[in-house]
Design a protein around this motif. Structure first.
Motif, short mmCIF file in Angstrom:
data_model
loop_
_atom_site.label_atom_id
_atom_site.label_comp_id
_atom_site.label_asym_id
_atom_site.label_seq_id
_atom_site.Cartn_x
_atom_site.Cartn_y
_atom_site.Cartn_z
N PHE A 190 0.80 -1.24 0.00
CA PHE A 190 0.00 0.00 0.00
C PHE A 190 0.84 1.30 0.00
O PHE A 190 0.46 2.26 -0.67
N PRO A 191 1.99 1.33 0.70
CA PRO A 191 2.77 2.58 0.65
C PRO A 191 3.23 2.96 -0.75
O PRO A 191 3.67 4.08 -0.97
N GLY A 208 0.72 0.04 9.38
CA GLY A 208 -0.04 -0.50 10.52
C GLY A 208 -1.25 0.37 10.82
O GLY A 208 -2.35 -0.13 11.09
N LEU A 209 -1.04 1.69 10.75
CA LEU A 209 -2.15 2.62 11.02
C LEU A 209 -3.20 2.53 9.92
O LEU A 209 -4.41 2.55 10.19
N ALA A 210 -2.74 2.41 8.68
CA ALA A 210 -3.69 2.27 7.57
C ALA A 210 -4.58 1.05 7.80
O ALA A 210 -5.80 1.09 7.60
N ARG A 211 -3.97 -0.03 8.23
CA ARG A 211 -4.75 -1.26 8.47
C ARG A 211 -5.73 -1.08 9.64
O ARG A 211 -6.87 -1.53 9.57
N ARG A 225 -9.71 -1.42 9.40
CA ARG A 225 -10.50 -2.32 10.29
C ARG A 225 -11.64 -1.56 10.94
O ARG A 225 -12.75 -2.06 11.09
N GLU A 226 -11.38 -0.32 11.33
CA GLU A 226 -12.40 0.53 11.95
C GLU A 226 -13.53 0.80 10.95
O GLU A 226 -14.71 0.79 11.30
N SER A 274 -6.50 9.06 8.01
CA SER A 274 -5.36 9.85 7.54
C SER A 274 -4.50 9.11 6.52
O SER A 274 -4.04 9.70 5.53
N GLU A 275 -4.27 7.81 6.74
CA GLU A 275 -3.35 7.08 5.85
C GLU A 275 -3.99 6.77 4.51
O GLU A 275 -3.30 6.60 3.50
#
Ligand code: CIR
Length: 255
Positions: free
Chosen positions: A15-16, A30-33, A37-38, A238-239
Protein backbone atom coordinates in the motif's frame (compact mmCIF):
# COMPACT_ATOMS: atom_id res chain seq x y z
CA UNK A 1 -35.15 -4.79 5.89
CA UNK A 2 -32.95 -3.23 3.20
CA UNK A 3 -30.28 -5.53 1.88
CA UNK A 4 -26.98 -3.76 2.44
CA UNK A 5 -23.89 -5.54 1.25
CA UNK A 6 -20.53 -3.80 1.17
CA UNK A 7 -17.55 -5.16 -0.75
CA UNK A 8 -14.22 -4.23 0.73
CA UNK A 9 -10.61 -5.19 0.08
CA UNK A 10 -7.97 -5.18 2.81
CA UNK A 11 -4.85 -3.00 2.73
CA UNK A 12 -1.93 -4.88 1.07
CA UNK A 13 1.68 -4.69 2.32
CA UNK A 14 2.45 -2.81 -0.91
CA UNK A 15 0.00 0.00 0.00
CA UNK A 16 2.77 2.58 0.65
CA UNK A 17 3.47 2.37 -3.11
CA UNK A 18 -0.08 3.47 -3.98
CA UNK A 19 -0.47 6.14 -6.68
CA UNK A 20 -0.48 9.72 -5.43
CA UNK A 21 -1.03 12.96 -7.31
CA UNK A 22 1.61 14.98 -5.49
CA UNK A 23 4.88 13.73 -3.97
CA UNK A 24 5.27 10.53 -2.02
CA UNK A 25 3.81 10.72 1.49
CA UNK A 26 4.99 8.53 4.33
CA UNK A 27 2.28 5.98 4.87
CA UNK A 28 2.10 4.11 8.16
CA UNK A 29 0.98 0.66 7.05
CA UNK A 30 -0.04 -0.50 10.52
CA UNK A 31 -2.15 2.62 11.02
CA UNK A 32 -3.69 2.27 7.57
CA UNK A 33 -4.75 -1.26 8.47
CA UNK A 34 -6.16 -0.17 11.83
CA UNK A 35 -8.16 2.58 10.09
CA UNK A 36 -9.45 0.11 7.52
CA UNK A 37 -10.50 -2.32 10.29
CA UNK A 38 -12.40 0.53 11.95
CA UNK A 39 -14.12 1.29 8.63
CA UNK A 40 -15.20 -2.33 8.39
CA UNK A 41 -16.43 -2.30 12.00
CA UNK A 42 -18.60 0.78 11.35
CA UNK A 43 -20.12 -0.89 8.29
CA UNK A 44 -20.92 -4.01 10.27
CA UNK A 45 -22.40 -1.99 13.13
CA UNK A 46 -24.74 -0.26 10.69
CA UNK A 47 -26.14 -3.56 9.45
CA UNK A 48 -24.03 -4.04 6.36
CA UNK A 49 -23.08 -7.53 5.33
CA UNK A 50 -19.40 -7.13 4.54
CA UNK A 51 -17.92 -9.28 1.80
CA UNK A 52 -14.13 -9.27 1.70
CA UNK A 53 -12.42 -9.60 -1.67
CA UNK A 54 -8.89 -10.95 -1.02
CA UNK A 55 -6.18 -8.32 -1.16
CA UNK A 56 -3.64 -8.31 -3.99
CA UNK A 57 0.00 -7.47 -3.31
CA UNK A 58 0.62 -6.77 -7.00
CA UNK A 59 -1.85 -3.87 -6.80
CA UNK A 60 -0.99 -1.35 -4.06
CA UNK A 61 -4.23 0.59 -4.75
CA UNK A 62 -6.57 -2.40 -4.54
CA UNK A 63 -8.04 -1.17 -1.23
CA UNK A 64 -9.76 1.50 -3.36
CA UNK A 65 -12.24 -1.09 -4.61
CA UNK A 66 -14.85 1.54 -5.51
CA UNK A 67 -12.96 2.34 -8.69
CA UNK A 68 -13.31 -1.17 -10.14
CA UNK A 69 -17.04 -1.30 -10.84
CA UNK A 70 -20.27 0.69 -11.04
CA UNK A 71 -23.66 -0.84 -10.35
CA UNK A 72 -26.36 0.42 -12.72
CA UNK A 73 -29.67 -1.27 -11.96
CA UNK A 74 -29.28 -4.94 -12.79
CA UNK A 75 -25.91 -4.42 -14.47
CA UNK A 76 -22.42 -4.26 -12.96
CA UNK A 77 -20.13 -2.30 -15.26
CA UNK A 78 -16.57 -3.49 -14.79
CA UNK A 79 -14.51 -0.35 -15.13
CA UNK A 80 -11.53 0.10 -17.36
CA UNK A 81 -9.62 2.05 -14.70
CA UNK A 82 -7.98 5.25 -15.92
CA UNK A 83 -4.60 4.40 -14.37
CA UNK A 84 -3.19 1.50 -16.38
CA UNK A 85 -1.30 0.08 -13.40
CA UNK A 86 -4.63 -0.52 -11.65
CA UNK A 87 -6.47 -2.40 -14.41
CA UNK A 88 -5.58 -5.83 -13.01
CA UNK A 89 -7.67 -5.08 -9.89
CA UNK A 90 -10.98 -5.91 -11.50
CA UNK A 91 -11.19 -9.73 -12.07
CA UNK A 92 -11.95 -10.88 -8.50
CA UNK A 93 -14.49 -8.07 -8.10
CA UNK A 94 -16.17 -9.03 -11.38
CA UNK A 95 -16.25 -12.66 -10.26
CA UNK A 96 -18.14 -11.76 -7.08
CA UNK A 97 -20.50 -9.31 -8.79
CA UNK A 98 -21.35 -11.88 -11.49
CA UNK A 99 -23.24 -13.83 -8.80
CA UNK A 100 -25.73 -10.98 -8.46
CA UNK A 101 -25.59 -8.82 -11.61
CA UNK A 102 -25.26 -9.00 -15.37
CA UNK A 103 -21.66 -8.12 -16.10
CA UNK A 104 -20.61 -5.62 -18.78
CA UNK A 105 -16.87 -5.09 -19.21
CA UNK A 106 -15.97 -1.59 -20.37
CA UNK A 107 -14.23 -1.60 -23.75
CA UNK A 108 -11.23 0.45 -24.91
CA UNK A 109 -10.72 3.28 -25.55
CA UNK A 110 -13.15 3.98 -22.71
CA UNK A 111 -11.78 4.62 -19.23
CA UNK A 112 -13.77 5.15 -16.08
CA UNK A 113 -13.11 5.01 -12.33
CA UNK A 114 -15.97 4.23 -9.95
CA UNK A 115 -14.86 7.23 -7.89
CA UNK A 116 -16.19 9.42 -10.70
CA UNK A 117 -19.77 8.14 -10.42
CA UNK A 118 -22.59 8.58 -7.97
CA UNK A 119 -26.33 8.00 -8.03
CA UNK A 120 -28.49 10.63 -6.40
CA UNK A 121 -32.27 10.59 -6.53
CA UNK A 122 -32.17 8.15 -9.48
CA UNK A 123 -29.83 10.32 -11.54
CA UNK A 124 -26.27 9.24 -12.32
CA UNK A 125 -23.65 11.99 -12.01
CA UNK A 126 -20.40 11.17 -13.81
CA UNK A 127 -17.17 13.11 -13.59
CA UNK A 128 -15.13 13.78 -16.70
CA UNK A 129 -11.70 13.70 -15.11
CA UNK A 130 -8.09 12.73 -15.66
CA UNK A 131 -9.25 9.13 -15.09
CA UNK A 132 -12.66 9.01 -16.83
CA UNK A 133 -12.93 9.91 -20.51
CA UNK A 134 -15.81 10.68 -22.88
CA UNK A 135 -15.86 7.18 -24.34
CA UNK A 136 -16.14 5.65 -20.87
CA UNK A 137 -18.94 8.08 -20.01
CA UNK A 138 -20.68 7.17 -23.27
CA UNK A 139 -20.59 3.46 -22.43
CA UNK A 140 -21.99 4.14 -18.97
CA UNK A 141 -24.65 6.44 -20.40
CA UNK A 142 -25.87 3.79 -22.86
CA UNK A 143 -26.35 1.25 -20.07
CA UNK A 144 -27.89 3.77 -17.67
CA UNK A 145 -30.39 4.95 -20.29
CA UNK A 146 -31.30 1.36 -21.08
CA UNK A 147 -31.99 0.87 -17.35
CA UNK A 148 -34.02 4.10 -17.22
CA UNK A 149 -31.55 6.42 -15.47
CA UNK A 150 -30.61 9.91 -16.73
CA UNK A 151 -26.89 10.77 -16.71
CA UNK A 152 -25.35 14.17 -15.96
CA UNK A 153 -21.69 14.74 -16.85
CA UNK A 154 -19.73 17.04 -14.53
CA UNK A 155 -16.29 18.37 -15.48
CA UNK A 156 -13.81 17.73 -12.69
CA UNK A 157 -11.41 20.64 -12.76
CA UNK A 158 -9.29 20.35 -9.64
CA UNK A 159 -9.65 16.95 -8.00
CA UNK A 160 -8.74 13.34 -8.67
CA UNK A 161 -12.32 12.11 -8.95
CA UNK A 162 -15.82 13.58 -8.87
CA UNK A 163 -16.31 12.09 -5.41
CA UNK A 164 -13.08 13.68 -4.19
CA UNK A 165 -14.93 17.00 -4.58
CA UNK A 166 -18.70 16.29 -4.56
CA UNK A 167 -19.99 14.06 -1.79
CA UNK A 168 -23.62 12.93 -1.82
CA UNK A 169 -25.17 13.05 1.64
CA UNK A 170 -28.82 12.23 0.96
CA UNK A 171 -31.30 12.29 -1.92
CA UNK A 172 -30.97 16.04 -2.46
CA UNK A 173 -27.75 17.21 -0.80
CA UNK A 174 -24.08 17.22 -1.75
CA UNK A 175 -21.01 18.69 -0.07
CA UNK A 176 -18.78 20.40 -2.62
CA UNK A 177 -15.15 21.51 -2.51
CA UNK A 178 -15.31 25.07 -3.88
CA UNK A 179 -13.69 25.70 -7.29
CA UNK A 180 -13.16 21.98 -8.03
CA UNK A 181 -15.90 21.04 -10.49
CA UNK A 182 -18.34 22.64 -12.93
CA UNK A 183 -21.05 23.38 -10.39
CA UNK A 184 -23.58 24.43 -13.03
CA UNK A 185 -24.25 20.70 -13.49
CA UNK A 186 -25.35 20.39 -9.87
CA UNK A 187 -28.29 22.74 -10.37
CA UNK A 188 -31.35 21.62 -8.44
CA UNK A 189 -29.32 19.99 -5.67
CA UNK A 190 -28.83 21.45 -2.22
CA UNK A 191 -25.14 22.33 -2.05
CA UNK A 192 -23.17 22.66 1.18
CA UNK A 193 -19.57 23.77 0.87
CA UNK A 194 -16.48 22.27 2.35
CA UNK A 195 -14.94 24.87 4.67
CA UNK A 196 -11.87 26.51 3.09
CA UNK A 197 -9.65 25.61 6.06
CA UNK A 198 -10.57 21.96 5.49
CA UNK A 199 -10.05 21.94 1.73
CA UNK A 200 -9.77 18.42 0.29
CA UNK A 201 -10.16 16.82 3.71
CA UNK A 202 -13.91 16.22 3.87
CA UNK A 203 -15.27 12.91 2.66
CA UNK A 204 -18.56 11.24 3.48
CA UNK A 205 -20.33 7.93 3.07
CA UNK A 206 -24.06 7.69 3.88
CA UNK A 207 -24.56 4.54 5.98
CA UNK A 208 -28.35 4.60 6.17
CA UNK A 209 -31.17 7.13 5.77
CA UNK A 210 -29.96 9.08 8.79
CA UNK A 211 -26.33 8.29 9.49
CA UNK A 212 -23.32 9.61 7.57
CA UNK A 213 -19.72 8.50 8.04
CA UNK A 214 -17.43 11.54 7.77
CA UNK A 215 -13.69 12.15 7.87
CA UNK A 216 -12.55 13.18 11.35
CA UNK A 217 -10.26 15.97 10.15
CA UNK A 218 -13.01 18.21 8.71
CA UNK A 219 -15.15 18.97 11.78
CA UNK A 220 -16.54 22.32 10.61
CA UNK A 221 -17.83 20.87 7.35
CA UNK A 222 -19.13 17.81 9.22
CA UNK A 223 -21.01 20.13 11.60
CA UNK A 224 -22.88 21.64 8.63
CA UNK A 225 -24.00 18.13 7.69
CA UNK A 226 -25.06 17.43 11.28
CA UNK A 227 -27.01 20.72 11.31
CA UNK A 228 -29.25 19.26 8.61
CA UNK A 229 -30.37 16.57 11.01
CA UNK A 230 -27.94 13.80 10.09
CA UNK A 231 -26.18 11.71 12.69
CA UNK A 232 -22.50 11.87 11.87
CA UNK A 233 -19.88 9.24 12.67
CA UNK A 234 -16.34 10.65 12.39
CA UNK A 235 -13.55 8.31 11.32
CA UNK A 236 -9.82 9.03 11.14
CA UNK A 237 -8.56 7.79 7.76
CA UNK A 238 -5.36 9.85 7.54
CA UNK A 239 -3.35 7.08 5.85
CA UNK A 240 -6.05 6.47 3.26
CA UNK A 241 -6.19 10.20 2.53
CA UNK A 242 -2.39 10.19 2.16
CA UNK A 243 -2.89 7.93 -0.88
CA UNK A 244 -5.59 10.28 -2.30
CA UNK A 245 -8.49 8.17 -1.01
CA UNK A 246 -11.59 9.08 0.98
CA UNK A 247 -14.47 7.22 2.58
CA UNK A 248 -16.44 6.15 -0.48
CA UNK A 249 -13.46 4.60 -2.24
CA UNK A 250 -12.96 1.72 0.19
CA UNK A 251 -16.23 -0.04 -0.63
CA UNK A 252 -18.74 -0.92 -3.29
CA UNK A 253 -22.21 -0.66 -1.82
CA UNK A 254 -24.86 -3.05 -3.06
CA UNK A 255 -28.27 -1.82 -1.92
C1 CIR B 1 -5.36 6.34 -7.19
O1 CIR B 1 -4.66 7.31 -7.47
O2 CIR B 1 -5.98 5.71 -8.04
C2 CIR B 1 -5.46 5.92 -5.73
N1 CIR B 1 -4.24 6.19 -5.06
C3 CIR B 1 -6.58 6.65 -5.04
C4 CIR B 1 -7.94 6.25 -5.56
C5 CIR B 1 -9.04 6.79 -4.74
N2 CIR B 1 -10.28 6.34 -5.27
C6 CIR B 1 -11.43 6.92 -5.05
O3 CIR B 1 -11.49 7.94 -4.39
N3 CIR B 1 -12.49 6.38 -5.60
Amino acid sequence: MTDRTALIRPVPDSFPLALVRHGRPDIDLGLARAQHREYRRVLEETAHVVHVVPTDEAHPDCVFIEDTAVIVGTVAIIARIGAESRRGETPPVAEYLSRRFDIVEMRPPGTLDGGDVFLLDDVFYVGRSSRTNDDGIGQLRAIAHHQGFPVVTVDVEDALHLKSAVLPIDDETVVVTPRSVDESKLEGLRVLYEHDDERNRFSALPLDERTVLVTADAPVTAASVAAMGHAIVPLDVSEIQAADGGLTCMSIMLR
